[in-house]
Design a protein around this motif. Structure first.
Motif, PDB file in Angstrom:
ATOM      1  N   ASP A 289       0.657  -1.146  -0.020  1.00 61.06           N
ATOM      2  CA  ASP A 289      -0.088   0.005   0.095  1.00 61.06           C
ATOM      3  C   ASP A 289       0.860   1.332  -0.101  1.00 61.06           C
ATOM      4  O   ASP A 289       0.380   2.577   0.212  1.00 61.06           O
TER       5      ASP A 289
ATOM      6  N   GLU B 196      -6.255  -0.807  -1.251  1.00 65.23           N
ATOM      7  CA  GLU B 196      -6.897  -0.272  -0.073  1.00 65.23           C
ATOM      8  C   GLU B 196      -8.055  -1.275   0.369  1.00 65.23           C
ATOM      9  O   GLU B 196      -8.395  -1.105   1.702  1.00 65.23           O
ATOM     10  N   LYS B 197      -8.674  -1.617  -0.693  1.00 63.80           N
ATOM     11  CA  LYS B 197      -9.650  -2.819  -0.265  1.00 63.80           C
ATOM     12  C   LYS B 197      -9.054  -4.115   0.528  1.00 63.80           C
ATOM     13  O   LYS B 197      -9.816  -4.661   1.552  1.00 63.80           O
TER      14      LYS B 197
ATOM     15  N   VAL C 254      -6.342  -3.978   2.346  1.00 61.15           N
ATOM     16  CA  VAL C 254      -6.018  -3.634   3.758  1.00 61.15           C
ATOM     17  C   VAL C 254      -7.308  -3.506   4.624  1.00 61.15           C
ATOM     18  O   VAL C 254      -7.302  -3.936   5.719  1.00 61.15           O
ATOM     19  N   ARG C 255      -8.138  -3.158   3.935  1.00 57.20           N
ATOM     20  CA  ARG C 255      -9.553  -3.059   4.735  1.00 57.20           C
ATOM     21  C   ARG C 255     -10.007  -4.444   5.311  1.00 57.20           C
ATOM     22  O   ARG C 255     -10.262  -5.007   6.363  1.00 57.20           O
ATOM     23  N   LYS C 256      -9.843  -5.417   4.259  1.00 61.11           N
ATOM     24  CA  LYS C 256     -10.174  -6.955   4.444  1.00 61.11           C
ATOM     25  C   LYS C 256      -9.189  -7.406   5.552  1.00 61.11           C
ATOM     26  O   LYS C 256      -9.767  -8.333   6.372  1.00 61.11           O
ATOM     27  N   ARG C 257      -8.172  -6.906   5.347  1.00 60.59           N
ATOM     28  CA  ARG C 257      -7.081  -7.595   6.385  1.00 60.59           C
ATOM     29  C   ARG C 257      -7.571  -7.105   7.898  1.00 60.59           C
ATOM     30  O   ARG C 257      -7.272  -7.789   9.044  1.00 60.59           O
ATOM     31  N   LYS C 258      -7.793  -6.155   7.931  1.00 58.40           N
ATOM     32  CA  LYS C 258      -8.261  -5.269   9.288  1.00 58.40           C
ATOM     33  C   LYS C 258      -9.214  -5.816  10.008  1.00 58.40           C
ATOM     34  O   LYS C 258      -9.389  -6.240  10.992  1.00 58.40           O
ATOM     35  N   ILE C 259     -10.127  -6.166   8.993  1.00 57.04           N
ATOM     36  CA  ILE C 259     -11.680  -6.743   9.456  1.00 57.04           C
ATOM     37  C   ILE C 259     -11.153  -8.316  10.187  1.00 57.04           C
ATOM     38  O   ILE C 259     -11.864  -8.756  10.900  1.00 57.04           O
TER      39      ILE C 259
END
Length: 253
Positions: free
Chosen positions: A200, A232-233, A235-240
């Motif tokens: 990222d 970015e998508k 990164v969001r999936k990994r955070k979730i």
């Protein structure tokens, strides 16, 4: 047992079987994978890399016996496919599958152990790395050529590219091959989403986007936009996923 061995290595059949018998206790561990175990073993003057895939759950064991090719088999077949299309990957030697009545119990992919190389991760995480921009441009060129051949390397993460400098050229060897898609029609947006797992870091993606744009003819602004959106998508999936694991851990207590 299903044992498929490259004809070029047929004389090593007994050596491979012996290594499998002693896999848990012998060999030198490569990396620190959480899911799979990778080791190399010396055989005569050669080094063989053995990848033991994580034990599947009860349902997947049945699926991998009757409905889907095992990860070991796909790794072997995809390695040969890449070599036939003039891409680099450690030489495939064999794959071995063990079964019981219900399904697949274990599987191994055997390949050449690649020495004198470094992962793309080293250049990605070190701003002072020698020839860093050249390496990123070479990476972008590799991915473009894969796409032009209809190949989507799904595990397109930096640790899955080993780099050897040979005759002043940085050659990229693909590893962890069991997840690929093959397309006759490979749209631009889908191609650009293939970069999602890499990084990222905006400056790195600018270099890669510029090179991919030059090769593909797609406007550089569009390349960068779509790659950044995909990153970015991811990164969001990994955070979730991390949050869900956190709550799952405490719910068990």
């Amino acid at each position: 047992m299903n044992f498929i061995l490259s004809e070029a290595y047929s004389q090593y059949k007994n050596d491979i079987l012996r290594i499998l018998d002693n896999f848990k206790t012998d060999g030198v561990i490569v990396g620190h994978g959480n899911r799979n175990t990778v080791k190399f073993f010396n055989v005569d003057q050669l080094k063989f890399n053995f990848k033991s895939f994580k034990q599947h759950n009860f349902i997947n064991r049945h699926v991998y016996k009757y409905y889907r090719k095992s990860k070991a088999r796909r790794s072997y077949e995809y390695a040969n496919l890449l070599l036939n299309k003039n891409f680099y990957t450690p030489t495939p030697i064999a794959y071995v599958e063990f079964y019981d009545f219900w399904g697949l119990t274990s599987s191994y992919y055997v390949s050449e152990q690649l020495d004198n190389c470094f992962p793309l991760t080293d250049a990605l995480h070190n701003p002072e790395f020698t020839d860093r921009d050249t390496i990123f441009k070479s990476y972008a060129s590799l991915i473009y050529n894969l796409h032009e051949n209809g190949i989507e390397f799904i595990d397109n993460a930096s640790g899955n590219f080993l780099i050897k400098k040979e005759n002043e050229t940085y050659n990229f060897y693909l590893v962890d091959l069991n997840r690929m898609n093959f397309h006759t029609d490979f749209p631009t947006d889908k191609r650009l989403r293939n970069f999602a797992r890499l990084t990222d870091d905006t400056e790195t993606m600018k270099i890669i986007s510029a090179e991919y744009s030059k090769l593909s003819g797609v406007p550089v602004e569009y390349c960068l936009q779509k790659i950044n959106e995909a990153s970015e998508k991811m990164v969001r999936k990994r955070k979730i996923k991390k949050i869900l694991k956190f709550y799952k851990y405490f719910l068990k207590k």
